[in-house]
Scaffold this motif. Structure first.
Motif, PDB file in Angstrom:
ATOM      1  N   CYS A 139      11.109   3.116  -6.255  1.00  0.00           N
ATOM      2  CA  CYS A 139       9.704   3.524  -6.308  1.00  0.00           C
ATOM      3  C   CYS A 139       9.536   4.776  -5.468  1.00  0.00           C
ATOM      4  N   GLY A 140       9.077   5.829  -6.085  1.00  0.00           N
ATOM      5  CA  GLY A 140       8.817   7.062  -5.357  1.00  0.00           C
ATOM      6  C   GLY A 140       7.469   7.007  -4.675  1.00  0.00           C
ATOM      7  N   PRO A 141       6.978   8.148  -4.203  1.00  0.00           N
ATOM      8  CA  PRO A 141       5.676   8.175  -3.538  1.00  0.00           C
ATOM      9  C   PRO A 141       4.571   7.685  -4.474  1.00  0.00           C
ATOM     10  N   THR A 142       3.591   7.008  -3.920  1.00  0.00           N
ATOM     11  CA  THR A 142       2.488   6.478  -4.710  1.00  0.00           C
ATOM     12  C   THR A 142       1.162   6.795  -4.043  1.00  0.00           C
TER      13      THR A 142
ATOM     14  N   THR B 189       0.830  -1.199   0.000  1.00  0.00           N
ATOM     15  CA  THR B 189       0.000   0.000   0.000  1.00  0.00           C
ATOM     16  C   THR B 189       0.868   1.253   0.000  1.00  0.00           C
ATOM     17  N   PRO B 190       0.310   2.406  -0.381  1.00  0.00           N
ATOM     18  CA  PRO B 190       1.108   3.642  -0.390  1.00  0.00           C
ATOM     19  C   PRO B 190       1.620   4.010   0.998  1.00  0.00           C
ATOM     20  N   ILE B 191       2.854   4.501   1.041  1.00  0.00           N
ATOM     21  CA  ILE B 191       3.442   4.998   2.283  1.00  0.00           C
ATOM     22  C   ILE B 191       4.089   6.352   2.007  1.00  0.00           C
ATOM     23  N   GLY B 192       4.354   7.091   3.066  1.00  0.00           N
ATOM     24  CA  GLY B 192       4.971   8.409   2.920  1.00  0.00           C
ATOM     25  C   GLY B 192       6.476   8.324   2.855  1.00  0.00           C
ATOM     26  N   ALA B 193       6.999   7.620   1.872  1.00  0.00           N
ATOM     27  CA  ALA B 193       8.448   7.455   1.721  1.00  0.00           C
ATOM     28  C   ALA B 193       8.745   6.968   0.318  1.00  0.00           C
ATOM     29  N   SER B 194       9.981   7.163  -0.112  1.00  0.00           N
ATOM     30  CA  SER B 194      10.491   6.569  -1.347  1.00  0.00           C
ATOM     31  C   SER B 194      11.279   5.320  -0.981  1.00  0.00           C
TER      32      SER B 194
ATOM     33  N   ASN C  38       3.860   6.918  -8.889  1.00  0.00           N
ATOM     34  CA  ASN C  38       3.109   5.710  -9.243  1.00  0.00           C
ATOM     35  C   ASN C  38       3.806   4.890 -10.321  1.00  0.00           C
ATOM     36  N   ARG C  39       5.138   4.895 -10.258  1.00  0.00           N
ATOM     37  CA  ARG C  39       5.930   4.107 -11.204  1.00  0.00           C
ATOM     38  C   ARG C  39       6.956   3.270 -10.449  1.00  0.00           C
ATOM     39  N   THR C  40       7.384   2.202 -11.091  1.00  0.00           N
ATOM     40  CA  THR C  40       8.481   1.381 -10.601  1.00  0.00           C
ATOM     41  C   THR C  40       9.564   1.394 -11.668  1.00  0.00           C
ATOM     42  N   VAL C  41      10.800   1.731 -11.291  1.00  0.00           N
ATOM     43  CA  VAL C  41      11.862   1.851 -12.294  1.00  0.00           C
ATOM     44  C   VAL C  41      13.121   1.142 -11.814  1.00  0.00           C
TER      45      VAL C  41
ATOM     46  N   PHE D 199      19.937  -8.749  -4.458  1.00  0.00           N
ATOM     47  CA  PHE D 199      21.209  -9.447  -4.564  1.00  0.00           C
ATOM     48  C   PHE D 199      21.263 -10.400  -5.757  1.00  0.00           C
ATOM     49  N   GLU D 200      20.141 -10.942  -6.156  1.00  0.00           N
ATOM     50  CA  GLU D 200      20.190 -11.897  -7.266  1.00  0.00           C
ATOM     51  C   GLU D 200      18.825 -12.119  -7.906  1.00  0.00           C
ATOM     52  N   GLN D 201      17.831 -12.461  -7.097  1.00  0.00           N
ATOM     53  CA  GLN D 201      16.550 -12.892  -7.633  1.00  0.00           C
ATOM     54  C   GLN D 201      15.666 -11.690  -7.970  1.00  0.00           C
ATOM     55  N   PRO D 202      14.979 -11.723  -9.100  1.00  0.00           N
ATOM     56  CA  PRO D 202      14.133 -10.589  -9.488  1.00  0.00           C
ATOM     57  C   PRO D 202      12.773 -10.623  -8.785  1.00  0.00           C
ATOM     58  N   VAL D 203      12.134  -9.473  -8.776  1.00  0.00           N
ATOM     59  CA  VAL D 203      10.752  -9.370  -8.325  1.00  0.00           C
ATOM     60  C   VAL D 203       9.919  -8.815  -9.478  1.00  0.00           C
ATOM     61  N   ARG D 204       8.676  -9.213  -9.513  1.00  0.00           N
ATOM     62  CA  ARG D 204       7.741  -8.696 -10.517  1.00  0.00           C
ATOM     63  C   ARG D 204       6.763  -7.780  -9.801  1.00  0.00           C
ATOM     64  N   ILE D 205       6.602  -6.564 -10.304  1.00  0.00           N
ATOM     65  CA  ILE D 205       5.737  -5.574  -9.664  1.00  0.00           C
ATOM     66  C   ILE D 205       4.667  -5.144 -10.648  1.00  0.00           C
ATOM     67  N   SER D 206       3.412  -5.193 -10.197  1.00  0.00           N
ATOM     68  CA  SER D 206       2.273  -4.883 -11.051  1.00  0.00           C
ATOM     69  C   SER D 206       1.430  -3.784 -10.429  1.00  0.00           C
ATOM     70  N   ARG D 207       0.977  -2.871 -11.278  1.00  0.00           N
ATOM     71  CA  ARG D 207       0.019  -1.848 -10.894  1.00  0.00           C
ATOM     72  C   ARG D 207      -1.112  -1.846 -11.904  1.00  0.00           C
ATOM     73  N   ALA D 208      -2.286  -1.496 -11.454  1.00  0.00           N
ATOM     74  CA  ALA D 208      -3.441  -1.469 -12.339  1.00  0.00           C
ATOM     75  C   ALA D 208      -3.207  -0.524 -13.503  1.00  0.00           C
ATOM     76  N   GLY D 209      -3.487  -0.996 -14.705  1.00  0.00           N
ATOM     77  CA  GLY D 209      -3.368  -0.156 -15.884  1.00  0.00           C
ATOM     78  C   GLY D 209      -1.968   0.019 -16.403  1.00  0.00           C
ATOM     79  N   GLN D 210      -0.973  -0.680 -15.814  1.00  0.00           N
ATOM     80  CA  GLN D 210       0.414  -0.553 -16.247  1.00  0.00           C
ATOM     81  C   GLN D 210       0.992  -1.924 -16.572  1.00  0.00           C
ATOM     82  N   THR D 211       1.997  -1.934 -17.447  1.00  0.00           N
ATOM     83  CA  THR D 211       2.718  -3.162 -17.739  1.00  0.00           C
ATOM     84  C   THR D 211       3.560  -3.558 -16.530  1.00  0.00           C
ATOM     85  N   SER D 212       3.565  -4.851 -16.204  1.00  0.00           N
ATOM     86  CA  SER D 212       4.358  -5.322 -15.075  1.00  0.00           C
ATOM     87  C   SER D 212       5.847  -5.141 -15.345  1.00  0.00           C
TER      88      SER D 212
END
Length: 319
Positions: free
Chosen positions: A84-87, A52-57, A124-127, A63-76
């Motif tokens: 990830c900045g503020p959301t 959920t959104p928090i007041g922080a970036s 609202n982006r993951t980079v 270290f090795e293993q990837p994570v997959r991050i999904s948001r509504a209306g965006q490509t995973s």
């Protein structure tokens, strides 16, 4: 620099083993850098979490293993390291069950100094953090590799202190007024009116909004929404009722709190608090903010489960 005191929590059960190492950054990095959290998971099956959104970036150095991050209306996005900045919207993160890395939480204005990127471009982006400018002089993937090679969390956090101090000193100076205004919002749980905030820093409302968008990402009104929600989640987790929580956090009424909660988490307050009590939820150390309720463990994708957080709908909500 002297290594910070590290608090480690770990456990093991039928579902696998987990370890979290929590530490504060060196005083030179405060108050901009909030916390370090080392993570090591060896679970028997894939894991999915609703964040959920928090007041922080958030800067995650994997270290090795990837994570997959999904948001509504965006490509995973599938990444090893993540910024990830503020959301204002929820996200679902998932991995194959084995994961390790360090998560750095920072005030958004500190992220502006470290990266030099207008933060409104990252809302609202993951980079991949290597796609952002920084002053370490080498890819962040190399820093993550160096952290992984060290023998213990204390050594890793000490290296991170050194790297972030160099990075900050060479970074883009931010506005002290923005940092002060952000701290006021955090301190009041988002309750201070924006016109009063602008008056206290000596700016007009429009100028404050522009500087917030540049160095925080969200405007002051949107940032206050996130911080009110954050306080509401904390109070609900402590056992307060929805009506009392709404009054304490400055919502018009219980319906207003429920609507904001659903908009930014995909769950009603009741659904969120009940889901936190279900079997399979990991310990509080798994939450991004120490001691606060920020996430839910979700079933793997193949489960047919219709509870809160089961999937993203076309409206951008979860559940």
């Amino acid at each position: 620099m002297t290594a910070s005191v590290v608090r480690t929590r770990s456990g093991q059960g039928p579902g696998g083993s987990w370890e979290f190492a929590l530490a504060g950054p060196h005083p030179r990095l405060r108050p901009g850098v909030l916390s370090y959290r080392g993570i090591r998971l060896a679970m028997a099956r894939p894991r999915r979490r609703l964040e959920t959104p928090i007041g922080a970036s958030t800067l995650l150095l994997g270290f090795e293993q990837p994570v997959r991050i999904s948001r509504a209306g965006q490509t995973s996005d599938t990444l090893v390291s993540v910024y990830c900045g503020p959301t204002t919207t929820p996200a679902v993160g998932e991995h194959g069950g084995r994961f390790s890395g360090i998560e750095v939480l920072m005030a958004p204005w500190a992220a502006f100094t470290l990266f030099g990127t207008p933060q409104h471009e990252l809302v609202n982006r993951t980079v991949d953090p290597d796609d952002l400018p920084h002053s370490l002089g080498r890819p962040l993937g190399e820093l993550a590799g160096a952290l992984a090679a060290l023998p213990c969390w204390a050594d890793r956090f000490a290296l991170l202190d050194d790297a972030l101090t160099r990075w900050r000193d060479a970074g883009t100076p931010g506005s002290e007024r923005v940092a002060w205004a952000w701290s006021s919002l955090v301190r009041t749980g988002g309750a201070i009116p924006v016109p009063r905030l602008a008056e206290e820093v000596g700016w007009g409302v429009r100028h404050l909004e522009n500087r917030f968008r540049e160095q925080i990402g969200l405007g002051p009104k949107a940032a206050a929404r996130v911080l009110r929600l954050q306080r509401a989640r904390r109070l609900l987790a402590e056992g307060l009722g929805v009506a009392e929580t709404a009054a304490l956090c400055g919502f018009y009424d219980q319906a207003h709190l429920s609507g904001e909660f659903k908009s930014m988490t995909g769950c009603t307050p009741r659904e969120f608090t009940q889901a936190r009590r279900l079997p399979g939820q990991t310990p509080p150390a798994a939450d991004r903010l120490n001691g606060e309720a920020t996430s839910l463990v979700l079933p793997p994708r193949h489960d047919d489960w219709s509870g809160p957080g089961a999937h993203f709908s076309k409206t951008g909500r979860v559940g």
